[in-house]
Design a protein around this motif. Structure first.
Motif, PDB file in Angstrom:
ATOM      1  N   LEU A  58      -4.665  12.114  10.462  1.00  0.00           N
ATOM      2  CA  LEU A  58      -3.483  11.398  10.636  1.00  0.00           C
ATOM      3  C   LEU A  58      -4.143  10.449   8.861  1.00  0.00           C
ATOM      4  CD1 LEU A  58      -0.616   9.803  10.841  1.00  0.00           C
ATOM      5  CD2 LEU A  58      -1.637   7.807  12.169  1.00  0.00           C
ATOM      6  N   SER A  61      -3.966   4.324   6.686  1.00  0.00           N
ATOM      7  CA  SER A  61      -3.341   3.439   6.034  1.00  0.00           C
ATOM      8  C   SER A  61      -3.946   2.342   5.425  1.00  0.00           C
ATOM      9  CB  SER A  61      -2.506   3.169   7.589  1.00  0.00           C
ATOM     10  OG  SER A  61      -3.418   1.808   8.448  1.00  0.00           O
ATOM     11  N   SER A 158       2.851  12.760  23.635  1.00  0.00           N
ATOM     12  CA  SER A 158       2.225  11.602  23.160  1.00  0.00           C
ATOM     13  C   SER A 158       3.303  10.652  23.853  1.00  0.00           C
ATOM     14  CB  SER A 158       1.775  10.936  20.814  1.00  0.00           C
ATOM     15  OG  SER A 158       0.962   9.924  21.303  1.00  0.00           O
ATOM     16  N   GLU A 160       4.977   6.508  22.731  1.00  0.00           N
ATOM     17  CA  GLU A 160       4.937   5.097  21.647  1.00  0.00           C
ATOM     18  C   GLU A 160       3.694   4.125  21.223  1.00  0.00           C
ATOM     19  OE1 GLU A 160       7.165   5.303  18.205  1.00  0.00           O
ATOM     20  OE2 GLU A 160       8.449   6.878  19.171  1.00  0.00           O
ATOM     21  N   LEU A 165      -3.025   5.580  18.500  1.00  0.00           N
ATOM     22  CA  LEU A 165      -1.882   5.822  17.567  1.00  0.00           C
ATOM     23  C   LEU A 165      -1.572   7.226  17.098  1.00  0.00           C
ATOM     24  CD1 LEU A 165      -3.370   4.089  14.670  1.00  0.00           C
ATOM     25  CD2 LEU A 165      -1.431   3.849  15.926  1.00  0.00           C
ATOM     26  N   THR A 166      -1.577   7.702  18.103  1.00  0.00           N
ATOM     27  CA  THR A 166      -1.322   9.569  18.618  1.00  0.00           C
ATOM     28  C   THR A 166       0.121   9.721  18.515  1.00  0.00           C
ATOM     29  OG1 THR A 166      -1.261   9.316  20.851  1.00  0.00           O
ATOM     30  CG2 THR A 166      -3.219  10.135  19.807  1.00  0.00           C
ATOM     31  N   ASP A 168       2.412   8.628  16.101  1.00  0.00           N
ATOM     32  CA  ASP A 168       2.362   9.150  14.570  1.00  0.00           C
ATOM     33  C   ASP A 168       1.331  10.437  14.484  1.00  0.00           C
ATOM     34  OD1 ASP A 168       2.854   6.581  14.221  1.00  0.00           O
ATOM     35  OD2 ASP A 168       1.255   5.783  14.022  1.00  0.00           O
ATOM     36  N   ARG A 171       4.102  12.498  14.695  1.00  0.00           N
ATOM     37  CA  ARG A 171       4.688  12.933  14.200  1.00  0.00           C
ATOM     38  C   ARG A 171       4.600  13.783  12.718  1.00  0.00           C
ATOM     39  NH1 ARG A 171       7.123   8.274  17.327  1.00  0.00           N
ATOM     40  NH2 ARG A 171       6.198   6.980  15.813  1.00  0.00           N
ATOM     41  N   TYR A 172       3.033  13.302  12.668  1.00  0.00           N
ATOM     42  CA  TYR A 172       2.866  14.302  11.537  1.00  0.00           C
ATOM     43  C   TYR A 172       2.572  15.050  11.011  1.00  0.00           C
ATOM     44  CZ  TYR A 172      -0.054  15.032   7.274  1.00  0.00           C
ATOM     45  OH  TYR A 172      -1.623  15.405   6.788  1.00  0.00           O
TER      46      TYR A 172
END
Length: 209
Positions: A58, A61, A158, A160, A165-166, A168, A171-172
């Protein structure tokens, strides 16, 4: 653990195991790295790939990275059968937190759940090196893999509220795998607490359907 262990070596070992098997590959958490490498290095061995709360790449950020559990947890607590047993008895919330259950779900964690989470870390002394290897190769940022090259069906699962953070990650990864199927549960954390039946049904549908 061999002294020169790598995720690619683990993938090749999985390929050897699959020589006599006709099965789909299902991987959870850090297992997503060797499983995905298996699918990339030995695609003929993987007819379908299911990645649950996967520790895949991922993009970072802005700001300081999330380093995961403190070093004392990985270096000391999870390397001792006695300490894991003691914490499981005296401070089970710590084990639940390391397993990836959000604080908001604490009231949903049953006595059986806590026992299961503690059991995952036993035998701690024997599993510690491998567990530390998994964490060290995926935290805070897992290696990027050319997942666009995957040609078999892929299911990404996964929740939410996974503190790792899986959601994210899923989705990525899905943007890079347009044909992949995605299930992101509303809650459940890294262990998908309370979502067992839903996830099992979705995996079964994906593999059979």
């Amino acid at each position: 653990m061999p002294t020169d262990a790598s995720l690619d070596d683990q993938a090749d070992a999985l390929a050897a195991l699959l020589e006599a098997l006709e099965v789909a590959t299902v991987a959870v958490s850090a297992g997503a790295q060797p499983a995905t490498r298996l699918a990339l290095r030995h695609p003929e061995r993987v007819r379908a790939l299911v990645l649950i709360t996967p520790a895949l790449y991922l993009p970072p950020s802005p700001g300081p990275p999330d380093a995961g559990p403190p070093d004392f947890v990985m270096d000391h607590l999870l390397g001792s059968d006695l300490l894991v047993w003691a914490v499981g008895r005296l401070a089970p919330g710590l084990i639940v937190w390391v397993a990836g259950v959000p604080r908001a779900l604490d009231r949903q964690v049953t006595t059986e759940d806590r026992a299961k989470f503690v059991g995952w870390f036993f035998p701690a002394k024997l599993r510690h090196v491998g567990l530390a290897h998994d964490g060290g190769t995926t935290t805070p940022i897992a290696p990027d893999l050319p997942i666009e090259e995957l040609r078999m069906p892929v299911l990404l699962v996964s929740a939410e509220d996974d503190p790792y953070l899986t959601a994210d990650v899923v989705r990525y990864s899905a943007r890079r795998l347009p044909a992949a199927e995605v299930l992101v549960c509303e809650s459940g954390g890294h262990v998908l607490l309370g979502q067992d039946a839903r996830v099992a049904d979705e995996v079964r549908r994906f593999l059979v359907g």
